[in-house]
Design an enzyme around this catalytic site. Structure first.
Site, short mmCIF file in Angstrom:
data_model
loop_
_atom_site.label_atom_id
_atom_site.label_comp_id
_atom_site.label_asym_id
_atom_site.label_seq_id
_atom_site.Cartn_x
_atom_site.Cartn_y
_atom_site.Cartn_z
N CYS A 112 0.82 -1.21 0.00
CA CYS A 112 0.00 0.00 0.00
C CYS A 112 0.85 1.26 0.00
O CYS A 112 0.35 2.35 -0.24
CB CYS A 112 -0.91 0.04 1.22
SG CYS A 112 -2.14 -1.25 1.20
N CYS A 169 5.55 8.13 3.73
CA CYS A 169 5.92 9.46 3.26
C CYS A 169 6.14 10.40 4.45
O CYS A 169 6.03 10.00 5.61
CB CYS A 169 4.82 9.99 2.36
SG CYS A 169 3.24 10.09 3.18
N CYS A 182 -2.93 9.32 6.45
CA CYS A 182 -1.80 9.10 7.37
C CYS A 182 -2.26 9.22 8.82
O CYS A 182 -1.81 8.47 9.68
CB CYS A 182 -0.69 10.11 7.10
SG CYS A 182 0.05 9.94 5.47
#
Lengths: 282, 393
Positions: free
Chosen positions: A35, A61, A105
């Protein structure tokens, strides 16, 4: 380039609490390599049941690393009862906000925390899975209960927003009709009137039929065909549109509910809010 | 000490060469005439366009009459693909590859859903095509084959002469997206029998907003932009004189620096690649290292994520790009690397460094100096690959 806040940058460039705890009391993992992001969160409690140490490891990230770092700071000193009240919004707010496309996130952080608490309470895996519900998005493995929770907590109103927050629908897009349904389920019927096209209300039957055919040809059928399905227009009586499912759609068990809702929502968007779709009985 | 600017993202866009800026300036100020006018102001504008057309033609060894100026590479690709299909309405099959730039890929996929039969050829682990598969796929219904010269993400170069010959022998039209190849490789349209070729200005030190479509004499082609008689009716719209003049100059310079690109820039790239592979943990190169653009390297760093790498490099003044999902603008990682079968453990951590004739030895050293600790640092944060690391010790 993302417009990250100074707080996000600070937690990304100087992440707090990176690493492992020997013999942690709870460990939770969310996400996967496939993912593109993944988080392992662990904590240790003190004798009063407060989180005295929290550590994380993240593959992801800038905002994934920052969200995890922020979360560890937020939970240290809290009891588990306090910690489990933290929502993804809280994490995003702590960071001064996240770009919409990066809200997932913060959701990953909250889910990892939940998993870690469940792990501490020895909650059984099956029960946890049952609580999560059924997988809606196969690409990113997101379930209906997760999606509904995020829709409610963040007042989401579109598939795009749901994708930003959960990644669901960001891959093959096949689950979009189902996500639309979940959104519709949460917001109920109250919004129906808002989206109505008042100018279209006084259409002649001929006009309406033309619009229905156009919406079917230009919008609905191409989507169904992309998944190997198809649909045939059987009849139009006033606002009642009768269709028959063809191809893969006709044998798919979830088709009746999903497609009826999907076709109906599209016809309501392009034709009239009053459209009711029915499936032709064989 | 302020951080330096180390630009290693030249496949995304390039610095406009100072000589190019200089060549453009007169057409913003004194010589602003419309080349179509019937008065003295038209003359310098028209001369500039004629000159630029010759400069572009020379870079790709074509006839100036075969050069059509457009607004960008994407317009060139659209004009070529749509223009050819409109000119051969009887044929309904398009062939392209899975690794094309979105300008070709998304258009072809759209056409594939709207009346055309689309074949997207796969690539192997090195990012190369199987030409036998292309041969077998070509049929009497094939209207157009669109295949890129060089890949923007990996720099992999396709055997375009062979491909063009094969397509032509089957009676189909061949379009080549040469946006990444132009200025980096010698392109010779006398040797490569492509019918149409796309070039973009800003990839070769001209500004953004100017492109070229090469249309071989005798190619049936319906213009995308219909309007005035500009570009001999092949592209309506008043000519963008300053940008055309700039692109002409940029092509001339690209010709002058071609040897440098093939030797010095290539050596820099090779050094960068070699040192990163040696010094960074679990680094590997994506794509064919033999048949490749001289300026490009795509390196995957296992178990770490591209956006995080880019942000850390960016903080050090280094500009590069990544094929990770987070940087692709969608949630899916690079379609090019996925088509090559690069595993997820590596695809999200892919970084592309693309150099230019302005890149120096010092900059390459600086990139290595900064990249290696960034990879190590992110590896420490990552939950993956710990066992492997320990196993290595």
């Amino acid at each position: 380039m993302w417009d990250y806040t100074e707080k996000v940058k600070d937690h990304f460039y100087n992440p707090r609490n990176v690493g492992n705890i020997a013999n942690p009391d709870g460990v939770g993992e969310e996400g996967s390599l496939a993912c593109g992001d993944s988080l392992r969160l662990m904590f240790k409690l003190d004798e009063k049941g407060r989180i005295k140490e929290a550590k994380f490891q993240t593959f992801g990230c800038g905002s994934a690393i920052a969200s995890a770092s922020a979360l560890t700071e937020m939970i240290i000193g809290k009891t588990l009862e306090e910690a489990e009240k933290i929502t993804n919004q809280d994490i995003a707010e702590y960071l001064g906000g996240l770009p919409p496309e990066k809200m997932h996130c913060s959701v990953m952080g909250r889910e990892a925390l939940e998993a870690a608490i469940a792990n501490y309470r020895k909650e059984d895996v099956e029960a946890l899975r049952a609580r999560k519900g059924q997988v809606v998005c196969e690409c990113f493995g997101v379930t209906d209960n997760e999606i509904v929770r995020v829709i409610k907590e963040n007042q989401l109103r579109s598939v795009e927003e749901v994708t930003n927050f959960t990644k669901a629908g960001g891959g093959c897009r096949r689950c979009h009709p189902r996500i639309e349904e979940l959104i519709a389920g949460v917001i109920g019927v109250e919004q129906k009137q808002e989206a109505a096209h008042p100018s279209l209300k006084k259409m002649s039957n001929i006009q309406k039929m033309k619009l229905i055919e156009e919406a079917l040809e230009r919008e609905i059928k191409p989507t169904l065909r992309a998944d190997g399905g198809d649909l045939e227009l059987i009849d139009i009586e006033g606002d009642r549109v009768v269709v028959a499912l063809r191809g893969m759609c006709s044998s798919c068990p979830s088709s009746e509910l999903t497609l009826k809702k999907y076709v109906e929502s599209k016809l309501r968007e392009f034709v009239s809010e009053d459209i009711i779709v029915e499936e032709a009985k064989p | 000490m302020s951080k330096p600017t180390v630009y290693a993202d030249n496949n995304a866009t390039t610095m406009v060469a100072p000589e190019v800026v200089e060549a453009m300036l007169p057409f913003f100020t004194g010589q602003y005439g419309n080349p179509s006018s019937m008065h003295y102001m038209a003359i310098p504008a028209e001369q500039a366009i004629t000159r630029a057309r010759e400069q572009v033609a020379q870079l790709i060894n074509a006839d100036p009459s075969e050069i059509v100026f457009t607004s960008c590479g994407t317009e060139s690709d659209n004009a070529a693909i749509r223009g050819v299909l409109a000119a051969v309405p009887g044929k309904k099959h398009i062939i392209t590859t899975r690794v094309e730039h979105p300008a070709v890929r998304n258009l072809c996929q759209y056409l594939g859903k709207n009346g055309y039969r689309l074949t997207e050829l796969p690539v192997d682990k090195l990012g190369q095509l199987d030409l036998d598969e292309l041969r077998e796929t070509l049929d009497d219904d094939t209207a157009l084959v669109s295949i890129m010269w060089a890949n923007n993400e990996t720099g992999v170069v396709f055997p375009i002469t062979e491909i063009a010959e094969m397509v032509k022998s089957r009676g189909a039209v061949f379009h080549c997206d040469a946006v990444q190849a132009a200025g980096k490789l010698p392109l010779d349209m006398q040797k490569v029998p492509a019918d149409l070729l796309s070039v973009s200005g800003h990839k070769l030190h001209a500004p953004k907003g100017i492109g070229v479509l090469y249309v071989r004499k005798g190619t049936y082609f319906v213009p995308l932009l219909m309007g005035g008689h500009q570009e001999k009716g092949r592209r309506g719209g008043t000519e963008n004189v300053p940008y055309i003049a700039g692109l002409g100059k940029a092509c001339e310079l690209a010709g002058v620096h071609m040897r440098d690109e093939q030797t010095r820039v290539k050596d820099l790239r090779d050094r960068l690649e070699k040192e990163l592979l040696e010094k960074a943990p679990d680094a590997s190169v994506n794509g064919d290292r033999v048949s490749r653009l001289p300026n490009t390297t795509s390196i995957s760093f296992k178990y770490i994520e591209g956006e995080a790498i880019l942000l850390m490099l960016s903080a050090e003044g280094i500009a590069a790009s990544s094929g990770s999902a987070c940087t692709s603008g969608s949630l899916e990682p690079s379609h090019v690397l996925r088509a090559m079968g690069v595993p997820f453990t590596r695809v999200h951590g892919s970084i592309r460094f693309s150099l230019s004739r302005y890149t120096t030895q010092e900059e390459v050293s600086y990139i290595v100096e900064k990249m290696v600790p960034v990879a190590r640092r992110l590896r420490e944060i990552s939950p993956f690959g710990r066992d492997e690391q320990h196993a290595q010790k």
